[in-house]
Write an enzyme that holds these catalytic residues in place. Structure first.
Site, mmCIF file in Angstrom:
data_model
loop_
_atom_site.group_PDB
_atom_site.id
_atom_site.type_symbol
_atom_site.label_atom_id
_atom_site.label_comp_id
_atom_site.label_asym_id
_atom_site.label_seq_id
_atom_site.Cartn_x
_atom_site.Cartn_y
_atom_site.Cartn_z
ATOM 1 N N GLU A 1 -4.935 -5.369 10.876
ATOM 2 C CA GLU A 1 -3.978 -4.281 11.059
ATOM 3 C C GLU A 1 -4.290 -3.543 12.359
ATOM 4 O OE1 GLU A 1 -2.143 -3.099 7.022
ATOM 5 O OE2 GLU A 1 -3.856 -1.805 7.399
ATOM 6 N N GLU B 1 -6.671 4.427 8.086
ATOM 7 C CA GLU B 1 -6.517 5.862 7.788
ATOM 8 C C GLU B 1 -7.788 6.402 7.142
ATOM 9 O OE1 GLU B 1 -2.848 5.461 5.628
ATOM 10 O OE2 GLU B 1 -1.839 4.920 7.508
ATOM 11 N N GLY C 1 2.800 -1.208 4.289
ATOM 12 C CA GLY C 1 2.732 0.213 3.955
ATOM 13 C C GLY C 1 4.107 0.753 3.640
ATOM 14 N N GLY C 2 4.726 1.395 4.636
ATOM 15 C CA GLY C 2 6.004 2.085 4.425
ATOM 16 C C GLY C 2 7.055 1.280 3.681
ATOM 17 N N GLY D 1 2.556 2.196 10.772
ATOM 18 C CA GLY D 1 3.495 3.304 10.618
ATOM 19 C C GLY D 1 4.210 3.710 11.891
ATOM 20 N N HIS E 1 -9.327 0.778 5.230
ATOM 21 C CA HIS E 1 -8.033 1.025 5.875
ATOM 22 C C HIS E 1 -8.236 1.969 7.062
ATOM 23 C CE1 HIS E 1 -3.943 2.401 6.528
ATOM 24 N NE2 HIS E 1 -3.539 1.339 5.874
ATOM 25 N N ASN F 1 0.860 -1.185 0.000
ATOM 26 C CA ASN F 1 0.000 0.000 0.000
ATOM 27 C C ASN F 1 0.896 1.235 0.000
ATOM 28 O OD1 ASN F 1 -1.785 2.070 0.529
ATOM 29 N ND2 ASN F 1 -2.148 1.486 2.671
ATOM 30 N N TRP F 2 0.969 1.874 -1.153
ATOM 31 C CA TRP F 2 1.867 3.028 -1.269
ATOM 32 C C TRP F 2 1.304 4.287 -0.622
ATOM 33 C CZ3 TRP F 2 3.946 2.990 -7.029
ATOM 34 C CH2 TRP F 2 4.661 1.802 -7.230
ATOM 35 N N LYS F 3 0.065 4.235 -0.236
ATOM 36 C CA LYS F 3 -0.603 5.414 0.346
ATOM 37 C C LYS F 3 -0.449 6.614 -0.608
ATOM 38 C CE LYS F 3 0.488 3.535 4.851
ATOM 39 N NZ LYS F 3 0.239 3.660 6.265
ATOM 40 N N SER G 1 3.617 -2.136 10.314
ATOM 41 C CA SER G 1 5.083 -2.099 10.498
ATOM 42 C C SER G 1 5.772 -3.402 10.118
ATOM 43 C CB SER G 1 5.425 -1.697 11.939
ATOM 44 O OG SER G 1 4.956 -0.387 12.204
HETATM 45 C C1 PEP Z 1 -0.651 0.021 5.955
HETATM 46 O O1 PEP Z 1 -0.626 1.140 5.458
HETATM 47 O O2 PEP Z 1 -1.585 -0.743 5.726
HETATM 48 C C2 PEP Z 1 0.458 -0.375 6.818
HETATM 49 C C3 PEP Z 1 0.413 -1.552 7.390
HETATM 50 O O3 PEP Z 1 1.486 0.537 6.976
HETATM 51 P P1 PEP Z 1 2.935 0.242 7.625
HETATM 52 O O4 PEP Z 1 3.448 -1.033 7.043
HETATM 53 O O5 PEP Z 1 3.755 1.440 7.236
HETATM 54 O O6 PEP Z 1 2.729 0.130 9.102
#
Ligand code: PEP
Length: 257
Positions: A166, A96, A234-235, A172, A94, A9-11, A213
């Protein structure tokens, strides 16, 4: 056996040109890891460019969100019909989106229905906040999120969705539950909810990913767990080498390499 899935997930990161570079840097090694379902979820603006680059490969494309209506007066929204022109997957609910854009279990339910109606595989995000965790509400919250998201689905449809557990406090932040803790939620809450609602066979079929993470150093520990079928990343998905390393860890742990 459930095919493992790793989705990136590049956000809200990057231009079209930057997306092209990122895909270019991961394309070759990702293609060698075909035992894992690999999904890239760039921003909407880069979907077409990335779709063109993935053509002829078995790497899949996902959107990060969509509206539930097929079309209409919803300024600024993207419909499932539009997403389905490019993508095969869509992230739904998600944290966010829930936190910043008012997404609720009810809107998640509508989006899951819409995704299935347009032959998109929804990646449904569930997970507790830190406050819910600290007050012992994790199981109740996750159970309700799963139940509502799939309220309109038949067992056959439910077997095709992907659920991403999640924990909101892990996204993050660099914090994670232990692999054992995450696996417990997958087995005792998510699969148990699926089994009670749709039957054991469906519960066994659904891919349940861990997200929050996930990095190359901790991915093997999560993937070693029997009820964790991959990751929503994500990141680390913004770094081609890190994303490939996580996909490779899934292939190795699940014996597809
Ligand atoms: C996400 O955006 O779904 C996520 C899990 O982010 P991260 O891996 O950065 O915690």
């Amino acid at each position: 056996m459930r095919t493992p899935v790793v989705a990136g997930n590049w956000k809200m990161h990057g231009t079209v040109e930057e997306a092209r570079h990122r895909v270019w840097d991961m394309l070759q090694p990702l293609q060698e890891l075909s035992g894992v379902e690999r999904v890239i979820c760039p921003p909407f603006t880069a979907l077409l460019a990335v779709a063109n680059m993935l053509m002829g490969t078995d790497i899949r494309l996902g959107a990060q969100n969509m509206h539930w209506a097929t079309e209409g007066a919803f300024t600024g929204e993207i419909s499932p019909r539009m997403v389905a022109e490019f993508a095969q997957y869509v992230i739904v609910g998600h944290s966010e989106r829930r936190k910043f854009f008012g997404e609720t279990d009810e809107t998640v339910r509508k989006k899951v229905r819409a995704a299935l109606d347009h032959d998109l595989t929804p990646i449904i995000c569930v997970g507790e906040t830190i406050g819910e965790r600290e007050t012992g509400l994790t199981d109740r919250v996750v159970h309700q999120q799963v139940l509502t998201a799939l309220a309109d689905c038949s067992p056959e449809e439910a077997s095709r969705v992907i659920i991403a557990y999640e924990p909101v406090w892990a996204i993050g932040t660099g914090l994670t539950p232990t692999p054992e803790e995450a696996n417990r939620v997958h087995r005792e809450v998510i699969r148990a909810t699926l089994a009670a609602r749709f039957g054991e066979a469906t519960a066994r079929q659904v891919r349940v990913l861990y997200g929050g993470s996930v990095k190359p150093h901790n991915a093997p520990g999560f993937f070693a767990q029997p009820d964790i079928d991959g990751a929503l990343v994500g990141g680390a998905s913004l770094d081609p080498q890190a994303f490939v390393a996580i996909v490779r860890a899934a292939a190795e742990a699940k014996g597809t390499k």
